[in-house]
Write a protein that holds these residues in place. Structure first.
Motif, mmCIF file in Angstrom:
data_model
loop_
_atom_site.group_PDB
_atom_site.id
_atom_site.type_symbol
_atom_site.label_atom_id
_atom_site.label_comp_id
_atom_site.label_asym_id
_atom_site.label_seq_id
_atom_site.Cartn_x
_atom_site.Cartn_y
_atom_site.Cartn_z
ATOM 1 N N GLY A 73 -25.001 0.431 -12.795
ATOM 2 C CA GLY A 73 -26.169 -0.186 -12.163
ATOM 3 C C GLY A 73 -25.822 -1.158 -11.053
ATOM 4 N N ILE A 74 -24.724 -0.891 -10.362
ATOM 5 C CA ILE A 74 -24.265 -1.819 -9.323
ATOM 6 C C ILE A 74 -25.069 -1.628 -8.035
ATOM 7 C CG2 ILE A 74 -22.293 -2.411 -7.864
ATOM 8 C CD1 ILE A 74 -20.531 -1.928 -10.320
ATOM 9 N N LYS A 75 -25.499 -2.745 -7.466
ATOM 10 C CA LYS A 75 -26.404 -2.714 -6.310
ATOM 11 C C LYS A 75 -25.769 -3.227 -5.018
ATOM 12 C CE LYS A 75 -29.645 -1.142 -8.840
ATOM 13 N NZ LYS A 75 -29.648 0.331 -8.822
ATOM 14 N N VAL A 76 -24.572 -3.798 -5.121
ATOM 15 C CA VAL A 76 -23.927 -4.420 -3.956
ATOM 16 C C VAL A 76 -22.546 -3.808 -3.743
ATOM 17 C CG1 VAL A 76 -23.188 -6.602 -2.915
ATOM 18 C CG2 VAL A 76 -25.134 -6.582 -4.506
ATOM 19 N N ALA A 77 -22.221 -3.478 -2.495
ATOM 20 C CA ALA A 77 -20.932 -2.855 -2.197
ATOM 21 C C ALA A 77 -20.323 -3.420 -0.931
ATOM 22 C CB ALA A 77 -21.099 -1.341 -2.055
ATOM 23 N N MET A 78 -19.000 -3.319 -0.849
ATOM 24 C CA MET A 78 -18.284 -3.682 0.378
ATOM 25 C C MET A 78 -17.450 -2.490 0.812
ATOM 26 S SD MET A 78 -17.203 -7.638 -0.369
ATOM 27 C CE MET A 78 -16.353 -7.344 -1.911
ATOM 28 N N ILE A 79 -17.501 -2.174 2.100
ATOM 29 C CA ILE A 79 -16.765 -1.033 2.651
ATOM 30 C C ILE A 79 -15.622 -1.540 3.515
ATOM 31 C CG2 ILE A 79 -16.893 0.946 4.213
ATOM 32 C CD1 ILE A 79 -19.759 1.364 3.416
ATOM 33 N N THR A 80 -14.400 -1.161 3.159
ATOM 34 C CA THR A 80 -13.232 -1.543 3.964
ATOM 35 C C THR A 80 -12.354 -0.331 4.235
ATOM 36 O OG1 THR A 80 -11.968 -2.151 1.979
ATOM 37 C CG2 THR A 80 -13.172 -3.908 3.073
ATOM 38 N N SER B 177 -13.687 6.194 10.534
ATOM 39 C CA SER B 177 -13.934 7.630 10.418
ATOM 40 C C SER B 177 -14.471 8.026 9.048
ATOM 41 C CB SER B 177 -12.641 8.402 10.693
ATOM 42 O OG SER B 177 -11.621 7.942 9.815
ATOM 43 N N ALA B 178 -14.229 7.194 8.029
ATOM 44 C CA ALA B 178 -14.670 7.524 6.673
ATOM 45 C C ALA B 178 -15.897 6.732 6.239
ATOM 46 C CB ALA B 178 -13.522 7.280 5.687
ATOM 47 N N ALA B 179 -16.291 5.752 7.035
ATOM 48 C CA ALA B 179 -17.284 4.777 6.560
ATOM 49 C C ALA B 179 -18.668 5.378 6.301
ATOM 50 C CB ALA B 179 -17.384 3.619 7.551
ATOM 51 N N ASN C 63 -20.403 -4.137 5.399
ATOM 52 C CA ASN C 63 -19.558 -3.140 6.060
ATOM 53 C C ASN C 63 -18.548 -3.787 6.996
ATOM 54 O OD1 ASN C 63 -18.562 -0.763 7.199
ATOM 55 N ND2 ASN C 63 -20.144 -0.770 8.791
ATOM 56 N N TYR C 64 -17.270 -3.666 6.636
ATOM 57 C CA TYR C 64 -16.201 -4.207 7.479
ATOM 58 C C TYR C 64 -15.708 -3.195 8.504
ATOM 59 C CZ TYR C 64 -15.436 -8.409 4.573
ATOM 60 O OH TYR C 64 -15.568 -9.614 3.930
ATOM 61 N N SER C 65 -16.204 -1.973 8.461
ATOM 62 C CA SER C 65 -15.690 -0.991 9.417
ATOM 63 C C SER C 65 -16.527 -1.027 10.685
ATOM 64 C CB SER C 65 -15.679 0.402 8.796
ATOM 65 O OG SER C 65 -16.951 0.978 8.884
ATOM 66 N N HIS D 137 -17.639 4.937 20.942
ATOM 67 C CA HIS D 137 -17.685 5.931 19.876
ATOM 68 C C HIS D 137 -18.152 7.281 20.430
ATOM 69 C CE1 HIS D 137 -18.060 7.309 15.728
ATOM 70 N NE2 HIS D 137 -19.241 7.796 16.038
ATOM 71 N N LEU D 138 -19.195 7.270 21.250
ATOM 72 C CA LEU D 138 -19.682 8.513 21.870
ATOM 73 C C LEU D 138 -18.606 9.125 22.754
ATOM 74 C CD1 LEU D 138 -23.332 7.463 22.854
ATOM 75 C CD2 LEU D 138 -22.681 9.150 21.126
#
Lengths: 206, 206
Positions: free
Chosen positions: A145-152, A156-158, A175-177, B23-24
């Motif tokens: 039930g996790i509602k918060v995320a960080m992307i590092t 290209s994968a984000a 989002n760090y990307s 990016h474009l």
DNA sequence: ATATGTGAAATCTTTCACAGCG
DNA sequence: CGCTGTGAAAGATTTCACATAT
């Protein structure tokens, strides 16, 4: 007083007020004024009063604000009077630094799981958390039930990671990307990109 | 057209336009419209046109914008048509992650020196840069004429570091520590603090 | 004496809508 | 015909200034 559609620009200043107030409290100061607080963070006293008045009457005329009381109110308003479990996706250099940052815990944010898709990283420990394969992200995140995320992860994968997080029911993404993520309207994204900040400053240099 | 006191809020959007345009370009796309660019980053087409028109007439009616040309113009406007030497203060976890981030170099930002005051860290290598004692910060930074700095020291040390940077002639500071820095008017500070962003999002969660 | 909370005024920012050019 | 560049209008945000409470 609450929920008469308060502008997001006001919401964006509340964490800064909280940060400064907690700093004052750490120094043992119990009371402040909109003037003093404003001087501390470079915001006008009138604006601070106006912002806070959106949520209630927290001050005392002639005396100012009780810091412990105002901090408690801001915790309630910002929904940080609890612990938020988070997932971290991307166990590279930046992911490691973030996973080891003590500030999250101190403010009620707890990294519950870390994911990566690099076989070299899966199974390794960061602090006391084992890096899990990204293939388990959607299932585990939803189950907890996790509602918060960080992307590092790399740019290209984000977007693919964001899509999985949305699928898993995540509603807040830091989002760090360095790309803009496309997500449904009910999902909130905040961006951290040093290049953007640096370019905003070099504009003003000769 | 330039320098008729363009609001900082406009300046703050230019790096995001540049990011999306690059990016474009990476995808081989040579032309775009304010509509397409806006859809990509969630900003109205009218606003993008208005913002760009502050600096010149970069588009062609009926055809849109040449991406390579617009990227070049934005580089000039943002002063990133050159390399900026930077100093990094703080060689902890976050400092390491930042020092190893390739994105800086790709965008014309180069970390020239790293400082720390922990004897354990002084003399160690991060990439190919040797960590120097903080006691040499003011002298070396001034001698190299460096104008841009990043702070990744704990909050308790950040203001003292900022004071030294100002003394050394630095005019742009990217501050990763969670406090508001007090600096002279001619010095620009940008803040990166994940807690602030997270609290801004938890506000909207149940 | 001091500092809040708040309508009203001032200022700033965004959107509209269209003339004009390719 | 499509899309820019831009005055004018609409909308949002900030500041002013003061009645009011301690």
């Amino acid at each position: 007083m609450v929920d008469k559609m308060i502008p997001d620009i006001v919401v964006g200043r509340l964490p800064r007020y909280l940060q400064a107030l907690e700093h004052l409290l750490n120094e043992g100061i119990q009371t402040t004024s909109s003037q003093e607080l404003g001087d501390l963070i470079g915001i006008s006293a009138a604006q601070i009063r106006k912002d806070l008045s959106q949520y209630g009457e927290f001050g005392k005329q002639g005396r100012g604000y009780s810091i412990p009381f105002l901090v408690e109110q801001l915790h309630n308003i910002l929904n940080v009077n609890r612990t938020w479990e988070m997932v971290l996706v991307g166990a590279g250099n930046l992911g490691h630094a973030i996973a080891n940052y003590q500030g999250f815990m101190e403010h009620g944010f707890h990294i519950a799981m870390i994911f990566d898709n690099d076989p070299e990283r899966i199974g390794t420990l960061i602090g006391d958390i084992e890096v899990q394969p990204e293939s388990m992200l959607v299932d585990l995140t939803r189950r907890h039930g996790i509602k918060v995320a960080m992307i590092t992860v790399p740019a290209s994968a984000a977007q693919a990671v964001a899509d999985e997080l949305v699928l898993a029911g995540v509603l807040a993404i830091l989002n760090y990307s360095p790309i803009t993520l496309i997500v449904p309207d009910n999902v909130n994204v905040q961006y951290i990109d040093p290049i953007i900040h640096l370019q905003r400053m070099t504009y003003y240099l000769d």
